[in-house]
Design a protein around this motif. Structure first.
Motif, PDB file in Angstrom:
ATOM      1  N   ARG A  64       0.831  -1.208   0.000  1.00 18.77           N
ATOM      2  CA  ARG A  64       0.000   0.000   0.000  1.00 18.77           C
ATOM      3  C   ARG A  64       0.864   1.256   0.000  1.00 18.77           C
ATOM      4  N   ASP A  65       1.942   1.244   0.772  1.00 16.51           N
ATOM      5  CA  ASP A  65       2.868   2.375   0.746  1.00 16.51           C
ATOM      6  C   ASP A  65       3.551   2.484  -0.610  1.00 16.51           C
ATOM      7  N   SER A  66       3.888   1.331  -1.179  1.00 11.07           N
ATOM      8  CA  SER A  66       4.489   1.328  -2.513  1.00 11.07           C
ATOM      9  C   SER A  66       3.527   1.909  -3.546  1.00 11.07           C
ATOM     10  N   GLU A  67       2.252   1.561  -3.429  1.00 13.32           N
ATOM     11  CA  GLU A  67       1.248   2.079  -4.362  1.00 13.32           C
ATOM     12  C   GLU A  67       1.168   3.607  -4.294  1.00 13.32           C
ATOM     13  N   LYS A  68       1.203   4.164  -3.081  1.00 12.50           N
ATOM     14  CA  LYS A  68       1.123   5.617  -2.926  1.00 12.50           C
ATOM     15  C   LYS A  68       2.316   6.308  -3.587  1.00 12.50           C
ATOM     16  N   GLN A  69       3.511   5.749  -3.415  1.00 17.35           N
ATOM     17  CA  GLN A  69       4.697   6.373  -3.991  1.00 17.35           C
ATOM     18  C   GLN A  69       4.675   6.314  -5.514  1.00 17.35           C
ATOM     19  N   PHE A  70       4.273   5.171  -6.073  1.00 16.09           N
ATOM     20  CA  PHE A  70       4.223   5.047  -7.533  1.00 16.09           C
ATOM     21  C   PHE A  70       3.154   5.963  -8.122  1.00 16.09           C
ATOM     22  N   GLN A  71       2.026   6.081  -7.445  1.00 14.10           N
ATOM     23  CA  GLN A  71       0.980   6.987  -7.934  1.00 14.10           C
ATOM     24  C   GLN A  71       1.432   8.439  -7.890  1.00 14.10           C
ATOM     25  N   SER A  72       2.159   8.807  -6.847  1.00 16.11           N
ATOM     26  CA  SER A  72       2.692  10.173  -6.759  1.00 16.11           C
ATOM     27  C   SER A  72       3.716  10.424  -7.858  1.00 16.11           C
ATOM     28  N   ALA A  73       4.597   9.442  -8.105  1.00 13.59           N
ATOM     29  CA  ALA A  73       5.583   9.593  -9.174  1.00 13.59           C
ATOM     30  C   ALA A  73       4.908   9.665 -10.535  1.00 13.59           C
ATOM     31  N   LEU A  74       3.846   8.869 -10.708  1.00 15.67           N
ATOM     32  CA  LEU A  74       3.130   8.848 -11.986  1.00 15.67           C
ATOM     33  C   LEU A  74       2.405  10.173 -12.225  1.00 15.67           C
ATOM     34  N   LYS A  75       1.895  10.767 -11.161  1.00 11.31           N
ATOM     35  CA  LYS A  75       1.217  12.054 -11.301  1.00 11.31           C
ATOM     36  C   LYS A  75       2.210  13.151 -11.662  1.00 11.31           C
ATOM     37  N   GLN A  76       3.431  13.028 -11.144  1.00  5.24           N
ATOM     38  CA  GLN A  76       4.453  14.031 -11.412  1.00  5.24           C
ATOM     39  C   GLN A  76       5.062  13.853 -12.801  1.00  5.24           C
ATOM     40  N   GLN A  77       5.354  12.608 -13.146  1.00  2.79           N
ATOM     41  CA  GLN A  77       6.015  12.332 -14.423  1.00  2.79           C
ATOM     42  C   GLN A  77       5.512  10.997 -14.976  1.00  2.79           C
ATOM     43  N   PRO A  78       4.596  11.010 -15.934  1.00  2.02           N
ATOM     44  CA  PRO A  78       4.143   9.739 -16.534  1.00  2.02           C
ATOM     45  C   PRO A  78       5.259   9.078 -17.334  1.00  2.02           C
ATOM     46  N   THR A  79       5.715   7.944 -16.867  1.00  6.29           N
ATOM     47  CA  THR A  79       6.723   7.155 -17.572  1.00  6.29           C
ATOM     48  C   THR A  79       6.237   5.718 -17.694  1.00  6.29           C
ATOM     49  N   VAL A  80       6.801   4.996 -18.626  1.00  6.98           N
ATOM     50  CA  VAL A  80       6.411   3.601 -18.832  1.00  6.98           C
ATOM     51  C   VAL A  80       6.744   2.778 -17.597  1.00  6.98           C
ATOM     52  N   ASP A  81       7.911   3.032 -16.990  1.00  4.21           N
ATOM     53  CA  ASP A  81       8.306   2.267 -15.809  1.00  4.21           C
ATOM     54  C   ASP A  81       7.325   2.470 -14.659  1.00  4.21           C
ATOM     55  N   ASN A  82       6.870   3.694 -14.479  1.00  5.99           N
ATOM     56  CA  ASN A  82       5.925   3.950 -13.385  1.00  5.99           C
ATOM     57  C   ASN A  82       4.617   3.200 -13.597  1.00  5.99           C
ATOM     58  N   TYR A  83       4.139   3.149 -14.836  1.00  6.46           N
ATOM     59  CA  TYR A  83       2.927   2.378 -15.125  1.00  6.46           C
ATOM     60  C   TYR A  83       3.153   0.890 -14.848  1.00  6.46           C
ATOM     61  N   LEU A  84       4.304   0.371 -15.243  1.00  5.64           N
ATOM     62  CA  LEU A  84       4.575  -1.052 -15.046  1.00  5.64           C
ATOM     63  C   LEU A  84       4.739  -1.392 -13.569  1.00  5.64           C
ATOM     64  N   TYR A  85       5.444  -0.527 -12.825  1.00  2.96           N
ATOM     65  CA  TYR A  85       5.625  -0.784 -11.389  1.00  2.96           C
ATOM     66  C   TYR A  85       4.288  -0.746 -10.650  1.00  2.96           C
ATOM     67  N   LEU A  86       3.455   0.233 -10.961  1.00  7.69           N
ATOM     68  CA  LEU A  86       2.168   0.346 -10.278  1.00  7.69           C
ATOM     69  C   LEU A  86       1.259  -0.832 -10.637  1.00  7.69           C
ATOM     70  N   ALA A  87       1.278  -1.251 -11.901  1.00 11.34           N
ATOM     71  CA  ALA A  87       0.491  -2.423 -12.295  1.00 11.34           C
ATOM     72  C   ALA A  87       0.980  -3.675 -11.585  1.00 11.34           C
ATOM     73  N   LYS A  88       2.283  -3.756 -11.369  1.00  9.85           N
ATOM     74  CA  LYS A  88       2.845  -4.897 -10.646  1.00  9.85           C
ATOM     75  C   LYS A  88       2.320  -4.945  -9.215  1.00  9.85           C
ATOM     76  N   VAL A  89       2.176  -3.775  -8.594  1.00 11.32           N
ATOM     77  CA  VAL A  89       1.616  -3.713  -7.241  1.00 11.32           C
ATOM     78  C   VAL A  89       0.161  -4.176  -7.249  1.00 11.32           C
ATOM     79  N   PHE A  90      -0.617  -3.732  -8.237  1.00  8.96           N
ATOM     80  CA  PHE A  90      -2.023  -4.147  -8.314  1.00  8.96           C
ATOM     81  C   PHE A  90      -2.140  -5.660  -8.507  1.00  8.96           C
ATOM     82  N   VAL A  91      -1.270  -6.227  -9.320  1.00  7.98           N
ATOM     83  CA  VAL A  91      -1.292  -7.681  -9.518  1.00  7.98           C
ATOM     84  C   VAL A  91      -0.950  -8.389  -8.217  1.00  7.98           C
TER      85      VAL A  91
END
Length: 458
Positions: free
Chosen positions: A236-263
Motif C-alpha cells: 500500500r505504501d508502494s502504491e502511494k509512492q508510484f501513484q505520486s511519481a506517476l502524477k508528477q512524471q508519466p513514464t512507462v516504468d511507473n505504469y509497469l511498477y504500479l500495475a505490478k503492485v495491483f497484480v
C-alpha cells in the motif's frame, strides 16, 4: 591491454570500458585509480556503476513468490471474489473463452499454462502449507521455492567478491544525509546499495532523505521509494509512492511498477485500467500491451489476451512472447497447422531450445506429419537438460500412444520417471497401460503415486 589502451588516460579508458559494458575491466581500472587517490570521485562513481551493472536485474520482471510470500502474507484480500475480478479464481471470468483442464493444462493456481515462461508463472499458488512443501521447484530438485528473497541474498554476497579485503562501500559507515544532498552521487549510491548490496534499509533511508532534499519534486526518488516498499512487502505504501511519481512524471516504468503492485494485491481490473491509461499516454508501447495481455491470460480470458498479443505485432513483429503465446493458443484451439507457423517463425528468428522443438513436434504430430514429428522430438531430447527432459519423454510417450505403439509408450513414460520421479502425468499414463495389460495391482500403485505427487491429476 593493447598498446593503444596503455597510452590512453586511465579515467577515459575506464569510461570506455563502462560504455562498452566491459564491467570487470572497468572495475579493475577504477580500483587502480582509487589506490593512488582514494578521494577520486569520478573513479568511485564509475566503479559503483560498474559493480551495480554486473548484478542488475530489472525489477519489473523479477517477481517469484516463495512459500513465505504465498502463505504468510498479512495483506487482507476478499476470500470470495466476484467472478472475473481475482487471479485466485481465474476460471470464473464470464468473458472470453475459459478452457477446461482437459483441453489446456492448468497451473496449480488454476491458470492456463502460458506459451512463454515468465516469473511466477511456474510456481503456482498452493492453498496449504503441506501442498506448498510438496511442490518441487523443478524436475531436477525436490526442494520447494522457499523464498523469493533467496536470490537477493545471494546477490548481496557478490559485494564481498569485489574486493579481497571486504566490500567496496561499507553502508554502516556512510553518512547518508550528506550523500542525499549531492545529486551527482546519490543516485548511483542508491543503485549500488539496492542492487549490489541488497541493503533495502539503507536504500530506503537514502531515498527518503533525497526526496526531502529535492523538496518532493523529483519523481525518480519517489519511484525508488516505491521499489523499496515493494521489496519490504509494504504494497500500500508502494502504491502511494508510484501513484505520486506517476502524477508528477508519466513514464512507462511507473505504469509497469504500479500495475505490478495491483497484480500483487490481486486487483487485476485496476491493473487493466492502468494499462489502458498508459496506452493512451504511450500509444504503441509494447510492454504495456503485453502487460494487459498477461493479466487477461491470468484471468482466463484467452480471447482478449490473444487480441492484445496480436496488437503487439503492429509495433514489434519479432516479439517472442507474443508469437509463442499465440502459437500455444492456436494449438489448444485445435489448429495445429496455424500453431506450427508461429513456432517455425521462432525457429527462423534464431530461437533454438528444447521447448520449441517439443512444441513443433507436437504440432507436426497433430497435423499428421509423423516423420517430422519424430525428428523434432529427437532434437528436443538432444538439447534437453535435466529439468525438462522428463516432459519431452512424456510427450514422446503421448505420441506413441497416439500411433498405437504401447511398448514405445511404456518405455518413454519409464524414461520420464527416471528423469523426474515426481512426474504425476507419467505415473497416470503408466497406470492406464498396466490396466490394459490386466495388471490391476501395479496400475493401482501408479495411480496412488500420481495422486500423491499431484492431487487432482486423475
Amino acid at each position: 591491454m593493447s598498446l593503444m589502451e596503455k597510452q590512453l588516460d586511465p579515467l577515459f579508458l575506464a569510461r570506455s570500458y563502462l560504455r562498452r559494458r566491459k564491467f570487470d575491466s572497468c572495475v579493475d581500472m577504477c580500483t587502480k585509480m582509487l589506490e593512488k587517490n582514494p578521494y577520486d570521485q569520478c573513479a568511485w562513481f564509475m566503479k559503483a556503476k560498474a559493480l551495480t551493472e554486473l548484478v542488475y536485474v530489472d525489477e519489473v520482471e523479477a517477481d517469484a513468490d516463495g512459500i513465505a510470500e504465498m502463505l504468510m502474507d498479512d495483506n487482507s484480500i476478499a476470500q470470495v471474489a466476484r467472478p472475473g475480478t481475482s487471479f485466485k479464481k481465474p476460471g470464473t471470468s464470464g468473458q472470453g473463452t475459459s478452457t477446461s483442464q482437459g483441453v489446456r493444462p492448468m497451473s496449480q493456481s488454476g491458470r492456463p499454462v502460458s506459451g512463454f515462461v515468465r516469473p511466477a508463472t511456474q510456481s503456482g499458488r498452493p492453498g496449504t502449507m503441506e501442498q506448498a512443501i510438496k511442490t518441487p521447484r523443478t524436475a531436477h530438485t525436490a526442494r520447494p521455492v522457499t523464498s523469493a528473497s533467496g536470490r537477493f541474498v545471494r546477490l548481496g554476497t557478490a559485494s564481498m567478491l569485489s574486493e579481497p579485503d571486504g566490500p567496496f562501500i561499507n553502508p554502516s559507515q556512510l553518512n547518508l544525509s550528506k550523500y542525499a544532498d549531492r545529486p551527482g552521487l546519490n543516485k548511483v549510491l542508491f543503485d549500488y546499495l539496492f542492487y549490489h548490496e541488497n541493503d533495502i534499509k539503507n536504500s530506503l533511508e537514502l531515498a527518503a532523505l533525497a526526496t526531502q532534499s529535492s523538496k518532493y519534486e523529483d519523481w525518480w526518488w519517489k519511484q525508488q521509494l516505491g521499489k523499496c516498499y515493494y521489496r519490504l512487502g509494504l504494497f500500500r505504501d508502494s502504491e502511494k509512492q508510484f501513484q505520486s511519481a506517476l502524477k508528477q512524471q508519466p513514464t512507462v516504468d511507473n505504469y509497469l511498477y504500479l500495475a505490478k503492485v495491483f497484480v500483487k494485491l490481486d486487483q487485476p481490473l485496476a491493473a487493466l485500467d492502468l494499462f489502458e491509461k498508459g496506452m493512451e499516454v504511450f500509444p504503441g508501447e509494447v510492454s504495456l500491451i503485453i502487460g494487459s495481455a498477461r493479466v487477461h491470460e491470468g484471468l482466463g480470458d484467452l480471447d482478449s489476451s490473444v487480441k492484445f498479443y496480436k496488437k503487439v505485432f503492429q509495433y514489434d513483429a519479432s516479439c517472442v512472447e507474443a508469437i509463442a503465446c499465440i502459437g500455444t493458443h492456436n494449438f489448444y484451439s485445435d489448429m495445429p497447422e496455424i500453431a506450427l507457423r508461429s513456432f517455425r517463425r521462432l525457429l527462423q528468428m534464431g530461437v533454438c531450445n528444447t521447448e520449441l522443438y517439443n512444441n513443433i513436434g507436437l504440432c507436426c504430430f497433430f497435423a499428421q506429419q509423423y516423420d517430422m514429428s519424430l525428428t523434432c522430438f529427437e532434437r528436443a531430447i538432444n538439447l534437453a537438460s535435466k529439468e525438462n527432459v522428463a516432459d519431452v519423454w512424456y510427450n514422446v510417450g503421448h505420441i506413441a500412444v497416439g500411433i498405437g505403439d504401447s511398448n514405445l509408450a511404456y518405455q518413454a513414460f519409464q524414461m520420464a520417471l527416471i528423469s523426474d520421479n515426481n512426474h504425476a502425468e507419467a505415473y497416470n499414463n503408466l497406470a492406464i497401460l498396466e490396466m490394459r495389460k490386466g495388471k490391476v495391482e501395479q496400475a493401482r500403485a501408479y495411480f496412488l503415486s500420481a495422486i500423491t505427487n499431484k492431487p487432482g491429476v486423475i
